[in-house]
Design an enzyme around this catalytic site. Sequence first.
Site, PDB file in Angstrom:
ATOM      1  N   PRO A  11       0.786  -1.231   0.000  1.00 40.66           N
ATOM      2  CG  PRO A  11      -0.177  -1.164   2.099  1.00 40.66           C
ATOM      3  CD  PRO A  11       0.504  -2.086   1.148  1.00 40.66           C
ATOM      4  CG  ASN A  12      -0.184   4.332   1.302  1.00 38.75           C
ATOM      5  OD1 ASN A  12      -1.169   4.876   0.825  1.00 38.75           O
ATOM      6  ND2 ASN A  12      -0.192   3.780   2.502  1.00 38.75           N
ATOM      7  NE  ARG A  19       0.881  13.812  -1.418  1.00 36.45           N
ATOM      8  CZ  ARG A  19       0.523  14.238  -2.637  1.00 36.45           C
ATOM      9  NH1 ARG A  19       1.445  14.428  -3.556  1.00 36.45           N
ATOM     10  NH2 ARG A  19      -0.747  14.476  -2.925  1.00 36.45           N
ATOM     11  CE1 TYR A  24       9.434   4.809   2.532  1.00 38.53           C
ATOM     12  CE2 TYR A  24       7.946   6.693   2.590  1.00 38.53           C
ATOM     13  CZ  TYR A  24       8.410   5.510   3.146  1.00 38.53           C
ATOM     14  OH  TYR A  24       7.856   5.029   4.297  1.00 38.53           O
ATOM     15  CG  ASN A  75       8.479  -2.323  -0.169  1.00 44.64           C
ATOM     16  OD1 ASN A  75       7.974  -2.461   0.951  1.00 44.64           O
ATOM     17  ND2 ASN A  75       9.075  -1.205  -0.549  1.00 44.64           N
ATOM     18  CB  ALA A  78       1.948  -0.131   6.238  1.00 48.17           C
ATOM     19  CD  GLU A  99      10.911  -8.099   4.898  1.00 45.36           C
ATOM     20  OE1 GLU A  99      11.228  -9.253   5.313  1.00 45.36           O
ATOM     21  OE2 GLU A  99      10.532  -7.192   5.641  1.00 45.36           O
ATOM     22  CG  HIS A 101      11.499  -2.850   4.036  1.00 46.72           C
ATOM     23  ND1 HIS A 101      10.128  -2.734   3.931  1.00 46.72           N
ATOM     24  CD2 HIS A 101      11.749  -4.055   4.599  1.00 46.72           C
ATOM     25  CE1 HIS A 101       9.584  -3.814   4.434  1.00 46.72           C
ATOM     26  NE2 HIS A 101      10.534  -4.640   4.835  1.00 46.72           N
ATOM     27  NE  ARG A 108      10.917   5.572   8.221  1.00 52.77           N
ATOM     28  CZ  ARG A 108       9.924   5.458   7.317  1.00 52.77           C
ATOM     29  NH1 ARG A 108      10.011   4.539   6.353  1.00 52.77           N
ATOM     30  NH2 ARG A 108       8.885   6.255   7.370  1.00 52.77           N
TER      31      ARG A 108
HETATM   32  O1  CA2 Z   1      10.885   1.580   3.263  1.00 53.95           O
HETATM   33  C1  CA2 Z   1       9.989   0.923   2.717  1.00 53.95           C
HETATM   34  O2  CA2 Z   1      10.067   0.510   1.558  1.00 53.95           O
HETATM   35  C2  CA2 Z   1       8.680   0.658   3.464  1.00 53.95           C
HETATM   36  O3  CA2 Z   1       8.249  -0.664   3.145  1.00 53.95           O
HETATM   37  C3  CA2 Z   1       7.691   1.683   2.948  1.00 53.95           C
HETATM   38  C4  CA2 Z   1       6.354   1.656   3.681  1.00 53.95           C
HETATM   39  C5  CA2 Z   1       6.556   1.686   5.193  1.00 53.95           C
HETATM   40  O4  CA2 Z   1       5.305   1.528   5.847  1.00 53.95           O
HETATM   41  C6  CA2 Z   1       7.504   0.615   5.660  1.00 53.95           C
HETATM   42  O5  CA2 Z   1       7.673   0.735   7.053  1.00 53.95           O
HETATM   43  C7  CA2 Z   1       8.845   0.749   4.968  1.00 53.95           C
HETATM   44  C8  CA2 Z   1       5.504   2.847   3.277  1.00 53.95           C
HETATM   45  C9  CA2 Z   1       5.243   2.924   1.824  1.00 53.95           C
HETATM   46  C10 CA2 Z   1       4.572   4.214   1.552  1.00 53.95           C
HETATM   47  O6  CA2 Z   1       5.052   4.692   0.338  1.00 53.95           O
HETATM   48  C11 CA2 Z   1       4.998   6.017   0.117  1.00 53.95           C
HETATM   49  C12 CA2 Z   1       5.731   6.459  -0.949  1.00 53.95           C
HETATM   50  C13 CA2 Z   1       5.748   7.802  -1.216  1.00 53.95           C
HETATM   51  C14 CA2 Z   1       4.999   8.684  -0.473  1.00 53.95           C
HETATM   52  C15 CA2 Z   1       4.248   8.214   0.580  1.00 53.95           C
HETATM   53  C16 CA2 Z   1       4.243   6.877   0.867  1.00 53.95           C
END
Ligand code: CA2
Length: 145
Positions: A11-12, A19, A24, A75, A78, A99, A101, A108
């Site tokens: 997700p996201n 963003r 990221y 990946n 969340a 996996e 990230h 974090r």
């Molecule tokens: O670091 C990573 O790749 C994560 O899997 C990203 C997740 C986070 O919940 C994990 O703890 C670590 C969040 C992905 C959200 O992606 C976004 C990308 C751009 C802007 C906002 C959110």
Amino acid sequence: MSKTIYILNGPNLNLLGKREPEIYGSDTLEDVEALCATEAALHDLDVVFAQSNHEGEIIDLIHEAREKAAGIVINPAAYTHTSVAILDALNTFEGPVIEVHISQVHKREAFRHHSYVSMRADAVMAGFGVNGYRLAVAQMGHLLG
Ligand code: CA2
């Protein structure tokens, strides 16, 4: 004959590059897909690349991978930290699982330090930015070659 790997995104991640670039980076998910395709070609791997904001859809993709894929790069975003259901689905998959990230989750918040998926993953990348996907695909090439 070339093997297929599934590269799954939670997700996201569709918002990647749009963003929070300080966490990221500025590459979009389309850029990541292109990066993975370029690396996969070097290792004679075919790629199915997917993103979903829905836990059940990710599980359905893992089930599909059981029939069609030699390995999974995931990946889970969340869902990494919450989803026993994704862990259970990955436990039914017989090939290697890596996996990924983008961020260094251990630097974090504490809730990001635990991963259900790591209980199944054969390798974990964290903090390499989107280059972690490229490294994961290269490792898949090594494991499946
Ligand atoms: O670091 C990573 O790749 C994560 O899997 C990203 C997740 C986070 O919940 C994990 O703890 C670590 C969040 C992905 C959200 O992606 C976004 C990308 C751009 C802007 C906002 C959110």
